[in-house]
Design a protein around this motif. Sequence first.
Motif, PDB file in Angstrom:
ATOM      1  N   SER A  47       0.841  -1.196   0.000  1.00 25.20           N
ATOM      2  CA  SER A  47       0.000   0.000   0.000  1.00 25.20           C
ATOM      3  C   SER A  47       0.878   1.248   0.000  1.00 25.20           C
ATOM      4  CB  SER A  47      -0.940   0.011   1.208  1.00 25.20           C
ATOM      5  OG  SER A  47      -0.206  -0.024   2.417  1.00 25.20           O
ATOM      6  N   CYS A  48       0.350   2.307  -0.578  1.00 24.45           N
ATOM      7  CA  CYS A  48       1.065   3.581  -0.659  1.00 24.45           C
ATOM      8  C   CYS A  48       1.140   4.204   0.733  1.00 24.45           C
ATOM      9  CB  CYS A  48       0.335   4.509  -1.626  1.00 24.45           C
ATOM     10  SG  CYS A  48       1.024   6.176  -1.716  1.00 24.45           S
ATOM     11  N   GLN A  49       2.299   4.734   1.098  1.00 22.84           N
ATOM     12  CA  GLN A  49       2.475   5.305   2.430  1.00 22.84           C
ATOM     13  C   GLN A  49       1.751   6.630   2.601  1.00 22.84           C
ATOM     14  OE1 GLN A  49       6.428   5.081   4.251  1.00 22.84           O
ATOM     15  NE2 GLN A  49       7.096   3.825   2.535  1.00 22.84           N
ATOM     16  N   ILE A  50       1.282   7.206   1.515  1.00 19.72           N
ATOM     17  CA  ILE A  50       0.579   8.488   1.616  1.00 19.72           C
ATOM     18  C   ILE A  50      -0.932   8.300   1.589  1.00 19.72           C
ATOM     19  CG2 ILE A  50       0.168  10.711   0.496  1.00 19.72           C
ATOM     20  CD1 ILE A  50       3.061  10.753  -0.306  1.00 19.72           C
ATOM     21  N   CYS A  51      -1.464   7.718   0.517  1.00 13.78           N
ATOM     22  CA  CYS A  51      -2.924   7.608   0.408  1.00 13.78           C
ATOM     23  C   CYS A  51      -3.474   6.368   1.106  1.00 13.78           C
ATOM     24  CB  CYS A  51      -3.351   7.624  -1.056  1.00 13.78           C
ATOM     25  SG  CYS A  51      -2.874   6.143  -1.993  1.00 13.78           S
ATOM     26  N   GLN A  52      -2.598   5.445   1.503  1.00 13.72           N
ATOM     27  CA  GLN A  52      -2.982   4.242   2.242  1.00 13.72           C
ATOM     28  C   GLN A  52      -3.771   3.233   1.405  1.00 13.72           C
ATOM     29  OE1 GLN A  52      -1.759   4.179   5.570  1.00 13.72           O
ATOM     30  NE2 GLN A  52      -0.811   6.027   4.781  1.00 13.72           N
ATOM     31  N   ASN A  53      -3.854   3.453   0.101  1.00 14.57           N
ATOM     32  CA  ASN A  53      -4.516   2.493  -0.780  1.00 14.57           C
ATOM     33  C   ASN A  53      -3.474   1.604  -1.444  1.00 14.57           C
ATOM     34  OD1 ASN A  53      -7.218   3.455  -0.405  1.00 14.57           O
ATOM     35  ND2 ASN A  53      -6.702   5.218  -1.671  1.00 14.57           N
ATOM     36  N   LEU A  54      -3.955   0.562  -2.116  1.00 18.39           N
ATOM     37  CA  LEU A  54      -3.035  -0.330  -2.817  1.00 18.39           C
ATOM     38  C   LEU A  54      -2.243   0.459  -3.851  1.00 18.39           C
ATOM     39  CD1 LEU A  54      -2.240  -3.376  -3.210  1.00 18.39           C
ATOM     40  CD2 LEU A  54      -3.845  -3.363  -5.127  1.00 18.39           C
ATOM     41  N   LEU A  55      -0.959   0.176  -3.947  1.00 19.05           N
ATOM     42  CA  LEU A  55      -0.119   0.846  -4.939  1.00 19.05           C
ATOM     43  C   LEU A  55      -0.667   0.611  -6.342  1.00 19.05           C
ATOM     44  CD1 LEU A  55       3.365  -0.142  -3.510  1.00 19.05           C
ATOM     45  CD2 LEU A  55       2.547   2.210  -3.767  1.00 19.05           C
ATOM     46  N   TRP A  56      -0.881   1.709  -7.059  1.00 17.09           N
ATOM     47  CA  TRP A  56      -1.302   1.598  -8.453  1.00 17.09           C
ATOM     48  C   TRP A  56      -0.259   2.292  -9.315  1.00 17.09           C
ATOM     49  CZ3 TRP A  56      -4.641  -1.497 -10.668  1.00 17.09           C
ATOM     50  CH2 TRP A  56      -4.914  -1.307 -12.022  1.00 17.09           C
ATOM     51  N   GLU A  57       0.350   1.542 -10.234  1.00 12.10           N
ATOM     52  CA  GLU A  57       1.460   2.051 -11.037  1.00 12.10           C
ATOM     53  C   GLU A  57       2.539   2.634 -10.113  1.00 12.10           C
ATOM     54  OE1 GLU A  57       1.603   1.333 -14.055  1.00 12.10           O
ATOM     55  OE2 GLU A  57      -0.477   0.781 -14.437  1.00 12.10           O
ATOM     56  N   PRO A  58       3.139   1.808  -9.257  1.00  7.71           N
ATOM     57  CA  PRO A  58       4.098   2.313  -8.268  1.00  7.71           C
ATOM     58  C   PRO A  58       5.379   2.856  -8.893  1.00  7.71           C
ATOM     59  CG  PRO A  58       4.119  -0.081  -8.312  1.00  7.71           C
ATOM     60  CD  PRO A  58       2.966   0.345  -9.170  1.00  7.71           C
ATOM     61  N   HIS A  59       5.907   3.907  -8.262  1.00  7.42           N
ATOM     62  CA  HIS A  59       7.172   4.518  -8.664  1.00  7.42           C
ATOM     63  C   HIS A  59       8.075   4.593  -7.434  1.00  7.42           C
ATOM     64  CE1 HIS A  59       4.823   5.580 -12.146  1.00  7.42           C
ATOM     65  NE2 HIS A  59       5.849   6.182 -12.717  1.00  7.42           N
ATOM     66  N   SER A  60       9.377   4.428  -7.640  1.00  9.46           N
ATOM     67  CA  SER A  60      10.315   4.459  -6.517  1.00  9.46           C
ATOM     68  C   SER A  60      11.299   5.613  -6.668  1.00  9.46           C
ATOM     69  CB  SER A  60      11.076   3.133  -6.408  1.00  9.46           C
ATOM     70  OG  SER A  60      11.811   2.884  -7.588  1.00  9.46           O
ATOM     71  N   CYS A  61      11.719   6.139  -5.524  1.00 10.95           N
ATOM     72  CA  CYS A  61      12.658   7.258  -5.479  1.00 10.95           C
ATOM     73  C   CYS A  61      14.062   6.773  -5.850  1.00 10.95           C
ATOM     74  CB  CYS A  61      12.655   7.865  -4.077  1.00 10.95           C
ATOM     75  SG  CYS A  61      13.952   9.086  -3.792  1.00 10.95           S
ATOM     76  N   SER A  62      14.755   7.539  -6.667  1.00 12.19           N
ATOM     77  CA  SER A  62      16.106   7.156  -7.087  1.00 12.19           C
ATOM     78  C   SER A  62      17.120   7.308  -5.958  1.00 12.19           C
ATOM     79  CB  SER A  62      16.540   8.007  -8.286  1.00 12.19           C
ATOM     80  OG  SER A  62      16.496   9.389  -7.966  1.00 12.19           O
ATOM     81  N   SER A  63      16.752   8.035  -4.892  1.00 13.59           N
ATOM     82  CA  SER A  63      17.682   8.247  -3.778  1.00 13.59           C
ATOM     83  C   SER A  63      17.453   7.268  -2.630  1.00 13.59           C
ATOM     84  CB  SER A  63      17.560   9.684  -3.254  1.00 13.59           C
ATOM     85  OG  SER A  63      17.927  10.614  -4.248  1.00 13.59           O
ATOM     86  N   CYS A  64      16.219   7.238  -2.103  1.00 15.69           N
ATOM     87  CA  CYS A  64      15.954   6.394  -0.924  1.00 15.69           C
ATOM     88  C   CYS A  64      15.182   5.123  -1.262  1.00 15.69           C
ATOM     89  CB  CYS A  64      15.199   7.186   0.138  1.00 15.69           C
ATOM     90  SG  CYS A  64      13.496   7.626  -0.335  1.00 15.69           S
ATOM     91  N   HIS A  65      14.689   5.021  -2.491  1.00 20.32           N
ATOM     92  CA  HIS A  65      13.997   3.829  -2.997  1.00 20.32           C
ATOM     93  C   HIS A  65      12.644   3.574  -2.338  1.00 20.32           C
ATOM     94  CE1 HIS A  65      17.689   3.050  -5.116  1.00 20.32           C
ATOM     95  NE2 HIS A  65      18.360   3.024  -3.980  1.00 20.32           N
ATOM     96  N   ARG A  66      12.108   4.554  -1.622  1.00 21.56           N
ATOM     97  CA  ARG A  66      10.748   4.401  -1.114  1.00 21.56           C
ATOM     98  C   ARG A  66       9.761   4.508  -2.274  1.00 21.56           C
ATOM     99  NH1 ARG A  66      13.323   6.431   3.414  1.00 21.56           N
ATOM    100  NH2 ARG A  66      12.717   5.422   5.372  1.00 21.56           N
ATOM    101  N   ILE A  67       8.570   3.940  -2.058  1.00 20.90           N
ATOM    102  CA  ILE A  67       7.640   3.756  -3.172  1.00 20.90           C
ATOM    103  C   ILE A  67       6.345   4.530  -2.951  1.00 20.90           C
ATOM    104  CG2 ILE A  67       6.354   2.036  -4.495  1.00 20.90           C
ATOM    105  CD1 ILE A  67       8.485   0.003  -3.643  1.00 20.90           C
ATOM    106  N   LEU A  68       5.869   5.157  -4.017  1.00 21.10           N
ATOM    107  CA  LEU A  68       4.589   5.862  -4.033  1.00 21.10           C
ATOM    108  C   LEU A  68       3.757   5.361  -5.201  1.00 21.10           C
ATOM    109  CD1 LEU A  68       5.535   9.633  -3.567  1.00 21.10           C
ATOM    110  CD2 LEU A  68       4.501   8.132  -1.881  1.00 21.10           C
TER     111      LEU A  68
END
Length: 201
Positions: A22-43
């Motif tokens: 699940s997305c750490q911001i909207c709390q819903n299932l990740l849809w088309e997830p993207h990861s940060c090039s620096s810390c690799h966290r996912i939105l």
Amino acid sequence: MENNSITRDRVVGNDRTFKEFSCQICQNLLWEPHSCSSCHRILCEKCMQKWFNNPLNRNTCPFCSKPSEYKPCAFLNQYILPYLRIRCRNENLGCKQILPYKQLEHHETADCQYLSEQCMKCNQLILRSKLVEHQQRLEQCISCPIKCTICKNSFEDIDFQAHFTECYQQKIDQLNTNIDFDRNMERHIRDNERITPNSSL
């Protein structure tokens, strides 16, 4: 995706499965997830776009605050999410289909026998064939509160956008605070390890 808020009740599986993806911001299932090039966290893509559309954020990651680029998370898209099974958003209208992640969007926008649209006034999902009739019947189409996916509180339509913008930023600030706390604790532990005498001496 037309309605990409996939909540816990729609995902087949246990709570741990949903929480992990699940997305750490909207709390819903990740849809088309993207990861940060620096810390690799996912939105999810929607939250990423909302974040970067704000000129104040200047292409910095909402988690590590470093200049970064968010790229599609290939591993999740190829090896994890395709195996999740999700209930159609039109379940309350009669659809009993449970579909693989990759087939969901096409089903909900083209193949479903219960194709629906969200009424702009009351925010309910209404069968497309019944939407005009629904909007003409005032007793059916009454503006109802919108539930915030972040704080789970409900707001009138006129107040929702302002609330969601503020709530979204508060969630980001909270995540950043937690990250800073974790970093400080790690630094504190390392410093103590350096100055603590060896107990065997």
